[in-house]
Design a protein around this motif. Structure first.
Motif, PDB file in Angstrom:
ATOM      1  N   GLU A   1      -6.977   2.099  -6.766  1.00 48.13           N
ATOM      2  CA  GLU A   1      -6.577   3.456  -6.414  1.00 48.13           C
ATOM      3  C   GLU A   1      -7.825   4.286  -6.123  1.00 48.13           C
ATOM      4  O   GLU A   1      -8.829   4.159  -6.821  1.00 48.13           O
ATOM      5  CB  GLU A   1      -5.806   4.122  -7.559  1.00 48.13           C
ATOM      6  CG  GLU A   1      -4.521   3.422  -7.903  1.00 48.13           C
ATOM      7  CD  GLU A   1      -3.809   4.048  -9.096  1.00 48.13           C
ATOM      8  OE1 GLU A   1      -2.595   3.860  -9.184  1.00 48.13           O
ATOM      9  OE2 GLU A   1      -4.482   4.713  -9.922  1.00 48.13           O
TER      10      GLU A   1
ATOM     11  N   GLU B   1      -3.051   3.777  -2.983  1.00 50.47           N
ATOM     12  CA  GLU B   1      -2.889   2.686  -3.947  1.00 50.47           C
ATOM     13  C   GLU B   1      -2.670   1.412  -3.145  1.00 50.47           C
ATOM     14  O   GLU B   1      -1.829   1.375  -2.242  1.00 50.47           O
ATOM     15  CB  GLU B   1      -1.701   2.928  -4.867  1.00 50.47           C
ATOM     16  CG  GLU B   1      -1.528   1.800  -5.877  1.00 50.47           C
ATOM     17  CD  GLU B   1      -0.360   2.027  -6.800  1.00 50.47           C
ATOM     18  OE1 GLU B   1      -0.578   2.516  -7.923  1.00 50.47           O
ATOM     19  OE2 GLU B   1       0.776   1.717  -6.383  1.00 50.47           O
TER      20      GLU B   1
ATOM     21  N   TYR C   1       0.827  -1.206   0.000  1.00 52.41           N
ATOM     22  CA  TYR C   1       0.000   0.000   0.000  1.00 52.41           C
ATOM     23  C   TYR C   1       0.861   1.255   0.000  1.00 52.41           C
ATOM     24  O   TYR C   1       2.015   1.234   0.411  1.00 52.41           O
ATOM     25  CB  TYR C   1      -0.928   0.022   1.228  1.00 52.41           C
ATOM     26  CG  TYR C   1      -0.191   0.250   2.520  1.00 52.41           C
ATOM     27  CD1 TYR C   1       0.033   1.546   2.998  1.00 52.41           C
ATOM     28  CD2 TYR C   1       0.291  -0.814   3.271  1.00 52.41           C
ATOM     29  CE1 TYR C   1       0.727   1.760   4.180  1.00 52.41           C
ATOM     30  CE2 TYR C   1       0.980  -0.609   4.440  1.00 52.41           C
ATOM     31  CZ  TYR C   1       1.192   0.684   4.902  1.00 52.41           C
ATOM     32  OH  TYR C   1       1.888   0.892   6.069  1.00 52.41           O
TER      33      TYR C   1
ATOM     34  N   GLN D   1      -3.744  -7.492  -8.530  1.00 52.15           N
ATOM     35  CA  GLN D   1      -4.745  -6.449  -8.704  1.00 52.15           C
ATOM     36  C   GLN D   1      -4.235  -5.128  -8.117  1.00 52.15           C
ATOM     37  O   GLN D   1      -3.385  -5.116  -7.228  1.00 52.15           O
ATOM     38  CB  GLN D   1      -6.051  -6.830  -7.999  1.00 52.15           C
ATOM     39  CG  GLN D   1      -6.683  -8.105  -8.541  1.00 52.15           C
ATOM     40  CD  GLN D   1      -7.973  -8.412  -7.835  1.00 52.15           C
ATOM     41  OE1 GLN D   1      -8.908  -7.620  -7.881  1.00 52.15           O
ATOM     42  NE2 GLN D   1      -8.026  -9.558  -7.176  1.00 52.15           N
ATOM     43  N   VAL D   2      -4.793  -4.026  -8.605  1.00 48.03           N
ATOM     44  CA  VAL D   2      -4.437  -2.698  -8.108  1.00 48.03           C
ATOM     45  C   VAL D   2      -5.718  -1.885  -7.961  1.00 48.03           C
ATOM     46  O   VAL D   2      -6.570  -1.899  -8.851  1.00 48.03           O
ATOM     47  CB  VAL D   2      -3.487  -1.949  -9.072  1.00 48.03           C
ATOM     48  CG1 VAL D   2      -3.183  -0.549  -8.564  1.00 48.03           C
ATOM     49  CG2 VAL D   2      -2.205  -2.732  -9.294  1.00 48.03           C
TER      50      VAL D   2
ATOM     51  N   LYS E   1      -2.099  -2.788  -3.732  1.00 49.99           N
ATOM     52  CA  LYS E   1      -1.813  -3.878  -4.670  1.00 49.99           C
ATOM     53  C   LYS E   1      -1.906  -5.205  -3.918  1.00 49.99           C
ATOM     54  O   LYS E   1      -1.384  -5.338  -2.815  1.00 49.99           O
ATOM     55  CB  LYS E   1      -0.399  -3.740  -5.244  1.00 49.99           C
ATOM     56  CG  LYS E   1      -0.189  -2.473  -6.060  1.00 49.99           C
ATOM     57  CD  LYS E   1       1.244  -2.389  -6.559  1.00 49.99           C
ATOM     58  CE  LYS E   1       1.497  -1.130  -7.346  1.00 49.99           C
ATOM     59  NZ  LYS E   1       2.874  -1.048  -7.826  1.00 49.99           N
ATOM     60  N   TRP E   2      -2.563  -6.187  -4.564  1.00 48.89           N
ATOM     61  CA  TRP E   2      -2.674  -7.518  -3.981  1.00 48.89           C
ATOM     62  C   TRP E   2      -2.996  -8.519  -5.074  1.00 48.89           C
ATOM     63  O   TRP E   2      -3.746  -8.221  -5.991  1.00 48.89           O
ATOM     64  CB  TRP E   2      -3.743  -7.541  -2.892  1.00 48.89           C
ATOM     65  CG  TRP E   2      -5.157  -7.571  -3.388  1.00 48.89           C
ATOM     66  CD1 TRP E   2      -5.992  -8.651  -3.439  1.00 48.89           C
ATOM     67  CD2 TRP E   2      -5.919  -6.477  -3.933  1.00 48.89           C
ATOM     68  NE1 TRP E   2      -7.210  -8.304  -3.973  1.00 48.89           N
ATOM     69  CE2 TRP E   2      -7.199  -6.969  -4.278  1.00 48.89           C
ATOM     70  CE3 TRP E   2      -5.652  -5.138  -4.170  1.00 48.89           C
ATOM     71  CZ2 TRP E   2      -8.182  -6.174  -4.839  1.00 48.89           C
ATOM     72  CZ3 TRP E   2      -6.639  -4.346  -4.731  1.00 48.89           C
ATOM     73  CH2 TRP E   2      -7.884  -4.860  -5.049  1.00 48.89           C
TER      74      TRP E   2
END
Length: 123
Positions: free
Chosen positions: A117, A108, A66, A114-115, A110-111
């Motif tokens: 925002e 933001e 993050y 995937q992203v 991310k995992w």
């Protein structure tokens, strides 16, 4: 007259030591809610903490990357997701620019490839 001047000087000094402002920022994306609190402790120092909550329909990921950015700086990290939540540890700075009440923070997350925002605003 000298006593009044001294009293005014002391009051001025003490008013500069008053507790600073607290700003509670939050925002939501499709899969995440973010709550971020900034305590402005002086004109050039702050403390910030936060929480990121998974709201998606799939099981929560094991970890995320993050970043929370403002014009005054950024907080970021790699974190394990525990019970669908990530606690953003306390960050402090002295002699720095501080977040203002009307600022908008950019998030933001991310995992698992995937992203997401979105923005946080002061509530």
């Amino acid at each position: 007259m000298k006593k009044i001047g001294s009293l005014l000087a002391i009051l001025l000094i003490l008013s500069g030591c008053a507790e600073g402002d607290r700003y509670n920022f939050n925002g939501s994306g499709d899969n995440w809610d973010v709550f971020y609190t900034v305590d402005v402790t002086s004109p050039d120092s702050k403390e910030a903490t936060g929480k990121i909550v998974y709201t998606g329909e799939e099981p929560p990921p094991d970890s995320i990357i993050y970043s929370i950015e403002s014009t005054a700086g950024a907080s970021s990290g790699n974190a394990m997701v525990d019970g669908g939540e990530v606690l953003v540890g306390k960050s402090t700075c002295e002699g720095c620019a501080v977040i203002q009440q009307g600022d908008e923070l950019k998030v933001e997350i991310k995992w698992d490839g995937q992203v997401e925002e979105f923005a946080l605003t002061n509530q």
